[in-house]
Motif scaffolding. Sequence first.
Motif, mmCIF file in Angstrom:
data_model
loop_
_atom_site.group_PDB
_atom_site.id
_atom_site.type_symbol
_atom_site.label_atom_id
_atom_site.label_comp_id
_atom_site.label_asym_id
_atom_site.label_seq_id
_atom_site.Cartn_x
_atom_site.Cartn_y
_atom_site.Cartn_z
ATOM 1 N N GLN A 162 0.832 -1.212 0.000
ATOM 2 C CA GLN A 162 0.000 0.000 0.000
ATOM 3 C C GLN A 162 0.864 1.258 0.000
ATOM 4 O OE1 GLN A 162 -2.516 -0.952 3.385
ATOM 5 N NE2 GLN A 162 -4.247 -1.112 2.001
ATOM 6 N N LYS A 163 1.955 1.220 0.775
ATOM 7 C CA LYS A 163 2.863 2.377 0.807
ATOM 8 C C LYS A 163 3.601 2.479 -0.524
ATOM 9 C CE LYS A 163 5.205 5.798 2.595
ATOM 10 N NZ LYS A 163 6.575 5.726 3.002
ATOM 11 N N LEU A 164 3.948 1.306 -1.107
ATOM 12 C CA LEU A 164 4.646 1.308 -2.392
ATOM 13 C C LEU A 164 3.795 2.003 -3.461
ATOM 14 C CD1 LEU A 164 7.315 -0.408 -3.647
ATOM 15 C CD2 LEU A 164 5.455 -1.343 -4.998
ATOM 16 N N ALA A 165 2.485 1.758 -3.410
ATOM 17 C CA ALA A 165 1.582 2.382 -4.391
ATOM 18 C C ALA A 165 1.656 3.904 -4.287
ATOM 19 C CB ALA A 165 0.140 1.901 -4.142
ATOM 20 N N VAL A 166 1.624 4.394 -3.063
ATOM 21 C CA VAL A 166 1.682 5.856 -2.835
ATOM 22 C C VAL A 166 3.030 6.400 -3.312
ATOM 23 C CG1 VAL A 166 1.717 7.617 -1.014
ATOM 24 C CG2 VAL A 166 0.021 5.772 -0.934
ATOM 25 N N ASN A 167 4.102 5.668 -3.002
ATOM 26 C CA ASN A 167 5.440 6.114 -3.421
ATOM 27 C C ASN A 167 5.611 6.055 -4.939
ATOM 28 O OD1 ASN A 167 6.741 4.748 -0.424
ATOM 29 N ND2 ASN A 167 6.773 6.898 -0.940
ATOM 30 N N CYS A 168 5.022 5.024 -5.592
ATOM 31 C CA CYS A 168 5.104 4.945 -7.063
ATOM 32 C C CYS A 168 4.444 6.172 -7.691
ATOM 33 C CB CYS A 168 4.378 3.703 -7.587
ATOM 34 S SG CYS A 168 5.314 2.185 -7.424
ATOM 35 N N ALA A 169 3.379 6.655 -7.046
ATOM 36 C CA ALA A 169 2.630 7.789 -7.609
ATOM 37 C C ALA A 169 3.318 9.120 -7.289
ATOM 38 C CB ALA A 169 1.206 7.772 -7.061
ATOM 39 N N ILE A 170 3.654 9.330 -6.024
ATOM 40 C CA ILE A 170 4.120 10.668 -5.615
ATOM 41 C C ILE A 170 5.609 10.899 -5.893
ATOM 42 C CG2 ILE A 170 4.420 12.241 -3.648
ATOM 43 C CD1 ILE A 170 1.970 11.017 -2.347
ATOM 44 N N ASN A 171 6.446 9.915 -5.554
ATOM 45 C CA ASN A 171 7.892 10.191 -5.547
ATOM 46 C C ASN A 171 8.460 10.555 -6.913
ATOM 47 O OD1 ASN A 171 7.258 9.257 -2.966
ATOM 48 N ND2 ASN A 171 9.319 8.554 -2.608
ATOM 49 N N PRO A 172 8.244 9.719 -7.969
ATOM 50 C CA PRO A 172 8.854 10.090 -9.249
ATOM 51 C C PRO A 172 8.294 11.401 -9.808
ATOM 52 C CG PRO A 172 7.952 7.855 -9.344
ATOM 53 C CD PRO A 172 7.554 8.413 -8.025
ATOM 54 N N LEU A 173 6.985 11.608 -9.681
ATOM 55 C CA LEU A 173 6.399 12.835 -10.257
ATOM 56 C C LEU A 173 6.931 14.094 -9.571
ATOM 57 C CD1 LEU A 173 2.713 11.728 -10.976
ATOM 58 C CD2 LEU A 173 4.395 12.551 -12.647
ATOM 59 N N ASN A 177 4.732 17.957 -2.653
ATOM 60 C CA ASN A 177 3.725 16.908 -2.857
ATOM 61 C C ASN A 177 2.376 17.506 -3.254
ATOM 62 O OD1 ASN A 177 5.755 15.223 -2.051
ATOM 63 N ND2 ASN A 177 4.834 14.654 -0.086
ATOM 64 N N GLY A 178 2.013 18.648 -2.639
ATOM 65 C CA GLY A 178 0.697 19.250 -2.854
ATOM 66 C C GLY A 178 0.436 19.662 -4.298
ATOM 67 N N TYR A 179 1.499 19.912 -5.058
ATOM 68 C CA TYR A 179 1.343 20.337 -6.450
ATOM 69 C C TYR A 179 0.659 19.246 -7.284
ATOM 70 C CZ TYR A 179 2.793 22.345 -10.965
ATOM 71 O OH TYR A 179 2.807 22.872 -12.238
ATOM 72 N N TYR A 195 8.357 18.219 0.670
ATOM 73 C CA TYR A 195 9.023 17.678 -0.509
ATOM 74 C C TYR A 195 9.212 16.179 -0.276
ATOM 75 C CZ TYR A 195 10.094 22.405 -2.069
ATOM 76 O OH TYR A 195 9.995 23.693 -2.496
ATOM 77 N N SER A 196 8.945 15.376 -1.282
ATOM 78 C CA SER A 196 9.118 13.924 -1.116
ATOM 79 C C SER A 196 10.611 13.602 -1.004
ATOM 80 C CB SER A 196 8.528 13.174 -2.311
ATOM 81 O OG SER A 196 9.402 13.268 -3.420
ATOM 82 N N SER A 197 10.894 12.408 -0.503
ATOM 83 C CA SER A 197 12.306 12.009 -0.359
ATOM 84 C C SER A 197 12.990 11.967 -1.725
ATOM 85 C CB SER A 197 12.395 10.650 0.336
ATOM 86 O OG SER A 197 11.560 9.720 -0.320
ATOM 87 N N MET A 198 12.257 11.560 -2.775
ATOM 88 C CA MET A 198 12.897 11.471 -4.097
ATOM 89 C C MET A 198 13.130 12.852 -4.697
ATOM 90 S SD MET A 198 11.929 8.920 -7.232
ATOM 91 C CE MET A 198 11.888 7.461 -6.216
ATOM 92 N N GLN A 199 12.193 13.777 -4.417
ATOM 93 C CA GLN A 199 12.426 15.161 -4.867
ATOM 94 C C GLN A 199 13.724 15.672 -4.269
ATOM 95 O OE1 GLN A 199 12.548 18.084 -2.964
ATOM 96 N NE2 GLN A 199 12.729 19.439 -4.733
ATOM 97 N N GLN A 200 13.904 15.396 -2.961
ATOM 98 C CA GLN A 200 15.107 15.888 -2.271
ATOM 99 C C GLN A 200 16.365 15.194 -2.785
ATOM 100 O OE1 GLN A 200 14.583 16.223 2.121
ATOM 101 N NE2 GLN A 200 12.464 15.738 1.674
ATOM 102 N N ASP A 201 16.254 13.885 -3.061
ATOM 103 C CA ASP A 201 17.423 13.167 -3.589
ATOM 104 C C ASP A 201 17.851 13.761 -4.934
ATOM 105 O OD1 ASP A 201 17.658 11.458 -1.431
ATOM 106 O OD2 ASP A 201 16.402 9.891 -2.325
ATOM 107 N N VAL A 202 16.879 14.004 -5.814
ATOM 108 C CA VAL A 202 17.225 14.546 -7.137
ATOM 109 C C VAL A 202 17.755 15.978 -6.987
ATOM 110 C CG1 VAL A 202 16.278 15.264 -9.382
ATOM 111 C CG2 VAL A 202 15.721 13.011 -8.451
#
Length: 299
Positions: A179-190, A198-200, A248-255
């Motif tokens: 369930q968490k993976l689904a949320v991360n697949c949607a939010i993190n890369p975008l 995230n709110g954008y 900011y998501s963790s992936m946004q911060q990593d990039v």
Amino acid sequence: MNITVVGAGAIGSLWAGALARQGHTIHLWRRQTASVSTLHWQGLDAPDTDTFTFHCNQVDLLSRSDIVLITVKAFQVSEAVRSITPWLCTSTPVIVMHNGMGTENEVLQLLPDNPVLYATTSQAALRADNHSVRHTGSGPTYLGAVNTAGELWHALAGVLNTALAPCQWHEDIHYPQWQKLAVNCAINPLTAIHQCRNGYLAEPDFTAELTAVCREVAAVMAAAGYPTRSEELVQRTMTVIRATAANYSSMQQDVANQRPTEIDAITGFLIEQAHHFQLATPANFALWQQIKHLEQNYG
Ligand code: KPL
């Protein structure tokens, strides 16, 4: 309890401080060589702060740990586990907590005798610098065993719950992980591709893409034995987008900081599973490719 926290990133520091506030003795195991580390911990409510000094990288403290909590990123888990095994008591329960999935088999091979548990958390934290962490969002944490020895450790959910509620035991930890993976697949890369909060993603422009990502995840989850309606995953994702709108998501911060991302443990894991079940995941594959491209073009 004597608790070793492996990895002192945002989530590790958040839990280290929260557990120390409950009177547990925290020892950090990390790549930096310093033998002590100061942490300024800031809770969700602004005046709620604490400062701690933790011992670091002491093999005797590691071997005397009652619990080891591994909070490094998925791609660092194997190296982190290898770094502790020479000193780890085989009866010490090890909790692994990271975004994404796919590290379990290797951890079980590296720790054949220890109780092994996995946790998935929706708590959010921000590391302002090497010495401070701020709790930026609250959400559930689930804990569950992935081997027979781990099943005896239900009580650890209570330890985590007292430190940062809510935390619940789950008989099949793979379900909340999916369930968490689904949320991360949607939010993190975008959020990483658009370098946005995230709110954008609540903007109507993203509805079609978020829906397509969730539809593919739901199909793979069903094939893996976790039938879930894709509408439920979209709703769950929208709830997280709204609840963490300013973050900011963790992936946004990593990039943004040109660090390796967790894309392989999140979208990459989904694609691998889809391949196994002969399912197509074009929306997720396109996002995976874009993140890989960004990573390959770091300066
Ligand atoms: O887990 C997260 C992350 O940033 O990695 C979400 C749920 C997207 C919250 O930011």
